[in-house]
Motif scaffolding. Structure first.
Motif, PDB file in Angstrom:
ATOM      1  N   UNK A  47       0.847  -1.199   0.000  1.00 40.32           N
ATOM      2  CA  UNK A  47       0.000   0.000   0.000  1.00 40.32           C
ATOM      3  C   UNK A  47       0.882   1.247   0.000  1.00 40.32           C
ATOM      4  N   UNK A  48       1.936   1.232   0.791  1.00 41.67           N
ATOM      5  CA  UNK A  48       2.857   2.373   0.827  1.00 41.67           C
ATOM      6  C   UNK A  48       3.494   2.624  -0.534  1.00 41.67           C
ATOM      7  N   UNK A  49       3.896   1.556  -1.223  1.00 42.32           N
ATOM      8  CA  UNK A  49       4.494   1.699  -2.552  1.00 42.32           C
ATOM      9  C   UNK A  49       3.477   2.264  -3.546  1.00 42.32           C
ATOM     10  N   UNK A  50       2.245   1.766  -3.485  1.00 38.93           N
ATOM     11  CA  UNK A  50       1.195   2.277  -4.365  1.00 38.93           C
ATOM     12  C   UNK A  50       0.944   3.763  -4.111  1.00 38.93           C
ATOM     13  N   UNK A  96      -7.224   4.276   8.715  1.00 40.92           N
ATOM     14  CA  UNK A  96      -8.550   4.870   8.888  1.00 40.92           C
ATOM     15  C   UNK A  96      -8.685   6.115   8.016  1.00 40.92           C
ATOM     16  N   UNK A  97      -7.652   6.958   8.020  1.00 42.05           N
ATOM     17  CA  UNK A  97      -7.673   8.171   7.197  1.00 42.05           C
ATOM     18  C   UNK A  97      -7.690   7.815   5.712  1.00 42.05           C
ATOM     19  N   UNK A  98      -6.942   6.792   5.324  1.00 38.58           N
ATOM     20  CA  UNK A  98      -6.945   6.363   3.922  1.00 38.58           C
ATOM     21  C   UNK A  98      -8.314   5.842   3.502  1.00 38.58           C
ATOM     22  N   UNK A  99      -8.946   5.088   4.388  1.00 37.40           N
ATOM     23  CA  UNK A  99     -10.283   4.578   4.088  1.00 37.40           C
ATOM     24  C   UNK A  99     -11.228   5.753   3.836  1.00 37.40           C
ATOM     25  N   UNK A 100     -11.156   6.762   4.683  1.00 41.76           N
ATOM     26  CA  UNK A 100     -11.999   7.952   4.509  1.00 41.76           C
ATOM     27  C   UNK A 100     -11.641   8.689   3.217  1.00 41.76           C
ATOM     28  N   UNK A 101     -10.339   8.819   2.934  1.00 40.39           N
ATOM     29  CA  UNK A 101      -9.911   9.532   1.738  1.00 40.39           C
ATOM     30  C   UNK A 101     -10.361   8.802   0.472  1.00 40.39           C
ATOM     31  N   UNK A 102     -10.146   7.487   0.414  1.00 39.64           N
ATOM     32  CA  UNK A 102     -10.574   6.720  -0.764  1.00 39.64           C
ATOM     33  C   UNK A 102     -12.095   6.765  -0.922  1.00 39.64           C
ATOM     34  N   UNK A 140     -11.819  -1.884  -3.999  1.00 40.02           N
ATOM     35  CA  UNK A 140     -10.747  -2.678  -3.391  1.00 40.02           C
ATOM     36  C   UNK A 140      -9.763  -1.825  -2.590  1.00 40.02           C
ATOM     37  N   UNK A 141      -9.550  -0.586  -3.018  1.00 36.49           N
ATOM     38  CA  UNK A 141      -8.652   0.292  -2.252  1.00 36.49           C
ATOM     39  C   UNK A 141      -9.242   0.599  -0.873  1.00 36.49           C
ATOM     40  N   UNK A 142     -10.537   0.860  -0.831  1.00 38.61           N
ATOM     41  CA  UNK A 142     -11.209   1.137   0.442  1.00 38.61           C
ATOM     42  C   UNK A 142     -11.108  -0.085   1.352  1.00 38.61           C
ATOM     43  N   UNK A 143     -11.417  -1.260   0.821  1.00 37.40           N
ATOM     44  CA  UNK A 143     -11.356  -2.490   1.624  1.00 37.40           C
ATOM     45  C   UNK A 143      -9.935  -2.805   2.071  1.00 37.40           C
ATOM     46  N   UNK A 144      -8.974  -2.581   1.199  1.00 40.92           N
ATOM     47  CA  UNK A 144      -7.570  -2.831   1.538  1.00 40.92           C
ATOM     48  C   UNK A 144      -7.124  -1.905   2.665  1.00 40.92           C
ATOM     49  N   UNK A 145      -7.428  -0.613   2.534  1.00 39.71           N
ATOM     50  CA  UNK A 145      -7.057   0.332   3.585  1.00 39.71           C
ATOM     51  C   UNK A 145      -7.725  -0.054   4.906  1.00 39.71           C
ATOM     52  N   UNK A 203      -0.998  14.399   0.686  1.00 40.91           N
ATOM     53  CA  UNK A 203      -1.659  13.496   1.632  1.00 40.91           C
ATOM     54  C   UNK A 203      -1.282  12.042   1.352  1.00 40.91           C
ATOM     55  N   UNK A 204      -1.217  11.675   0.085  1.00 40.89           N
ATOM     56  CA  UNK A 204      -0.823  10.314  -0.264  1.00 40.89           C
ATOM     57  C   UNK A 204       0.632  10.050   0.104  1.00 40.89           C
ATOM     58  N   UNK A 205       1.479  11.052  -0.049  1.00 34.42           N
ATOM     59  CA  UNK A 205       2.888  10.909   0.354  1.00 34.42           C
ATOM     60  C   UNK A 205       2.994  10.690   1.859  1.00 34.42           C
ATOM     61  N   UNK A 206       2.271  11.478   2.636  1.00 37.99           N
ATOM     62  CA  UNK A 206       2.271  11.313   4.094  1.00 37.99           C
ATOM     63  C   UNK A 206       1.703   9.945   4.480  1.00 37.99           C
ATOM     64  N   UNK A 207       0.650   9.522   3.798  1.00 39.84           N
ATOM     65  CA  UNK A 207       0.047   8.214   4.091  1.00 39.84           C
ATOM     66  C   UNK A 207       0.995   7.075   3.745  1.00 39.84           C
ATOM     67  N   UNK A 208       1.803   7.248   2.687  1.00 39.39           N
ATOM     68  CA  UNK A 208       2.764   6.213   2.306  1.00 39.39           C
ATOM     69  C   UNK A 208       3.755   5.966   3.443  1.00 39.39           C
TER      70      UNK A 208
END
Length: 185
Positions: A33-36, A121-127, A163-168, A102-107
């Motif tokens: 997920x971090x690489x993506x 949790x923040x990624x789930x909300x963002x996606x 799938x991104x939401x579920x993965x996060x 935001x994606x860089x910080x999340x990575x």
């Protein structure tokens, strides 16, 4: 026949217990997920045009219209601000840059176990929030200004959010320690 991830010994040999929630799998999932996210964040700055369609117009601040070219017909009074939607606090390019940051910080946050649950949790909300932009882009792609290429792109991009939401969301779960053979933790 016992499988290697089932835990029991095979012919007297102890076989490691591989779990889909084990620490190695979750760490690998977080790293993927971090690489993506890192790749996506980089693309926000290398090719912001890729994201322009998925920023809904109602989020984009419209500053004063520029003066029209001499002799060009126009219906907007020059240098008068166009009314903005209450959520329009940034320009389209600023939204793209902020989401890239935001994606860089999340990575980074998703890789660190102490911040993983909060980041996931923040990624789930963002996606989930990005669904609105993808739905808007899909509607525009099938509208009068849409093109066959945009229809294909946005028809694929919208369902990829699920799938991104579920993965996060799956990365929110605490790492479960692997059980030792014999059922003891």
């Amino acid at each position: 026949m016992p499988l290697p991830w089932s835990g029991p010994a095979v012919r007297g040999l102890s076989v490691p217990n591989f779990s889909l929630q084990g620490p190695a799998v979750q760490t690998l999932s977080a790293a993927a997920m971090g690489a993506l996210l890192l790749a996506s964040a980089g693309k926000h700055f290398r090719d912001p045009g890729f994201y322009r369609d998925v920023v809904p117009d109602y989020l984009c601040r419209r500053d004063a219209e520029p003066d029209p070219e001499p002799g060009a017909a126009h219906t907007v009074v020059p240098n008068h601000p166009v009314p903005n939607h209450p959520l329009a606090v940034l320009s389209r390019d600023e939204w793209i840059a902020v989401s890239g940051l935001l994606e860089l910080a999340a990575a980074v946050g998703i890789l660190l176990p102490p911040t993983r649950k909060l980041t996931a949790t923040a990624l789930t909300a963002m996606f989930t929030a990005f669904l609105a932009g993808h739905a808007d882009a899909l509607a525009k792609a099938y509208g009068p200004q849409g093109t066959p290429r945009r229809r294909k792109i946005h028809t694929v991009r919208l369902p990829l959010q699920a799938p991104l939401i579920l993965w996060a969301w799956s990365l929110r779960k605490p790492i479960q320690k692997a059980r030792k053979p014999g059922g003891c933790v």
